[in-house]
Design an enzyme around this catalytic site. Structure first.
Site, PDB file in Angstrom:
ATOM      1  CG  ASP A 164       9.380   1.861  52.026  1.00  0.00           C
ATOM      2  OD1 ASP A 164      10.132   1.025  51.493  1.00  0.00           O
ATOM      3  OD2 ASP A 164       8.162   1.952  51.758  1.00  0.00           O
ATOM      4  CD  GLU A 193      14.569   0.865  46.794  1.00  0.00           C
ATOM      5  OE1 GLU A 193      13.398   0.716  46.397  1.00  0.00           O
ATOM      6  OE2 GLU A 193      14.839   1.153  47.973  1.00  0.00           O
ATOM      7  CG  ASP A 227       5.733  -3.232  49.473  1.00  0.00           C
ATOM      8  OD1 ASP A 227       5.920  -3.392  50.687  1.00  0.00           O
ATOM      9  OD2 ASP A 227       5.706  -2.110  48.933  1.00  0.00           O
TER      10      ASP A 227
END
Length: 498
Positions: free
Chosen positions: A135, A138, A199
């Site tokens: 995850d 960025e 998500d």
């Protein structure tokens, strides 16, 4: 595959790869128990170190973190430090409510820090963890300074690529295969599969946006992709959950995940029954899906193919961004509205409804009202669809027997699997259908000649020699003629109509 998100580690100390002993007092027993049930284990991770973790001081002293222009460590707030642990209320976290503390970013352009990061993962992998969900990645400030001299502005897109490369490499070193479950990426991310969408909210607009996103990513060179069935944020309705599952089970990978329950039985018996139907169908389609994945590796074509990619010469498909080809043969049109309606465009040629066997001649727009238990699926005329028997696990060995659903028309298929390539070909004439098998390995086959229900005579040749029909089991069903073939590698089956 069972996945654990952040909860496997200690609260506000992500990501130091230390098990939360209160939540998992016997984590090794937990891992072993999963493996005894033929289940794999995935764990969440990120490339940041919490300032409340003991590892922060280690990385600080060894100069392993991204810096500010003044040379100090760049500590950031990000998604998990700004949000509270999920409790059903969307709000900004207080100072001590954050899902995680503020974090430092591991400088993966520093070769020593890169190796240190990989070494943090090794003990967990050696305990039996099978893969990591990679995850984040960025959150790179524009003015950050990296070891290689580049700024955050130039490293923003490259950083998640380095991140997933590092994790992919260490998994391959420790487990013998390379795999991640990544979110952020850049050009080149196809080398480190698999990618997921992030998500989305649990609403109808997000389902439509997720379909578009997956098709767009496929056209960007990423062949293997998935998403959170039901959406991640919020609680989906039973109907939305079914429609999202129907779509999700026709992607390269399928995952149930969210900030609230996503197990199908949570939504009632009707939903569970529909969900089981499509899970079973997905498992039956495994030979076709695996062969498509092998093709994707060689050609770069994604498993789910946007209509302009599959039909570049058809100007009618350029705005058809909510339907796709699942592999080369199946056109899938997920229902993305709560009114059970959708329009499906069928390109030029003959198409057959997978469930009813009704034929359509394209180009054609179909306006459909679709019951909750149905997913519109159409198959090309002449298609040869490899399938297998219903099962609860994907077999590790050769699929035997291999079931082939053969649709009227003229077509050839190269079937890919670990054991080699098998070639199938069908020829249809006015008074006959001829089917050819050329394989490298012997196996038994169950041939289903779809829509063949007229009086007929059957000629079977194995390795160039005619064989007695009595050596094969032939059954005429309402919708197809079934021929069971013993173990062979080369055969010709000709069906002549009276």
């Amino acid at each position: 595959m069972i996945h654990l998100d952040t909860w496997w580690m200690r609260w506000r100390k992500y990501c130091d790869f230390q098990w939360d002993k209160q939540a998992f007092p016997e984590h090794q027993h937990f891992i072993n128990k999963l493996h005894q049930q033929n289940l794999k284990l995935s764990l969440w991770m990120q490339p940041y170190i919490s300032i409340e973790s003991e590892l922060f001081e280690t990385g600080k002293n060894l100069n392993y973190f991204v810096k500010r222009p003044d040379g100090s460590i760049y500590v950031i707030d990000y998604g998990l430090s700004l949000a509270p642990r999920p409790d059903g209320i969307i709000r900004t976290a207080g100072v001590q409510e954050g899902w995680n503390a503020p974090v430092a970013i591991i400088d993966l352009t520093n070769s020593v820090a890169y190796s240190w990061f990989q070494d943090l993962m090794r003990p967990v992998l050696r305990e039996g963890v099978d893969v990591f969900k990679t995850d984040f990645g960025e959150d790179i400030p524009e003015d950050a300074v990296f070891c290689n001299g580049q700024s955050g502005q130039t490293m923003h897109n490259l950083y998640p690529l380095l991140y997933n490369k590092a994790v992919y490499e260490v998994i391959r070193q420790e487990k013998g295969y390379g795999l991640v479950w990544s979110r952020s990426g850049f050009a080149g991310s196809q080398r480190f599969p698999v990618c997921w969408s992030g998500d989305p909210a649990a609403d109808w607009d997000s389902l439509a946006a997720t379909i578009r996103g997956g098709l767009s990513l496929g056209m960007s060179g990423i062949p293997f992709w998935s998403h959170d069935i039901g959406g991640y944020r919020g609680m989906p309705s039973a109907e939305l959950y079914v429609r999202w599952a129907q779509f999700g089970l026709f992607c390269s990978h399928s995952r149930l995940h969210g900030d609230s329950p996503r197990e199908p039985w949570y939504f009632g018996e009707k939903v569970l029954s529909i969900f089981k139907k499509y899970v079973r169908l997905r498992y039956q389609f495994f030979p076709y899906l695996y062969s498509t994945a092998c093709e994707s590796i060689r050609s770069g074509l994604p498993v789910i193919r946007a209509m302009p990619l599959a039909f570049p010469d058809d100007s009618n498909v350029y705005d058809k961004d909510l339907q796709f080809l699942f592999g080369p043969l199946l056109l899938v049109a997920p229902v993305y509205r709560p009114d059970h309606r959708r329009t499906v465009y069928l390109p030029s040629g003959r198409w057959i409804d997978f469930f009813t066997l009704k034929e359509y001649q394209g180009p054609l727009n179909l306006d459909l009202k679709v019951s909750l238990g149905r997913l519109p699926i159409f198959i090309r005329s002449g298609a040869i669809l490899p399938m297998m028997r219903q099962t609860e696990r994907i077999p590790d060995q050769l699929i035997d027997p291999l079931i082939l659903q053969i649709y009227p028309g003229k077509f050839s298929l190269v079937f890919n699997e670990d054991e080699g390539i098998t070639q199938f070909r069908i020829q249809e004439n006015a008074d006959s259908v001829t089917f050819f098998i050329t394989a490298r390995v012997k196996r038994s086959f169950v041939l289903r000649f779809m829509k063949v229900n007229r009086p007929h005579r059957i000629l079977i040749m194995v390795n160039g020699k005619k064989v007695a029909l009595s050596t094969h089991e032939v059954i005429q069903f309402k919708k197809y003629l079934q021929v069971k073939m013993p173990r062979l590698s080369k055969a010709v089956i000709k069906i002549k109509f009276n």
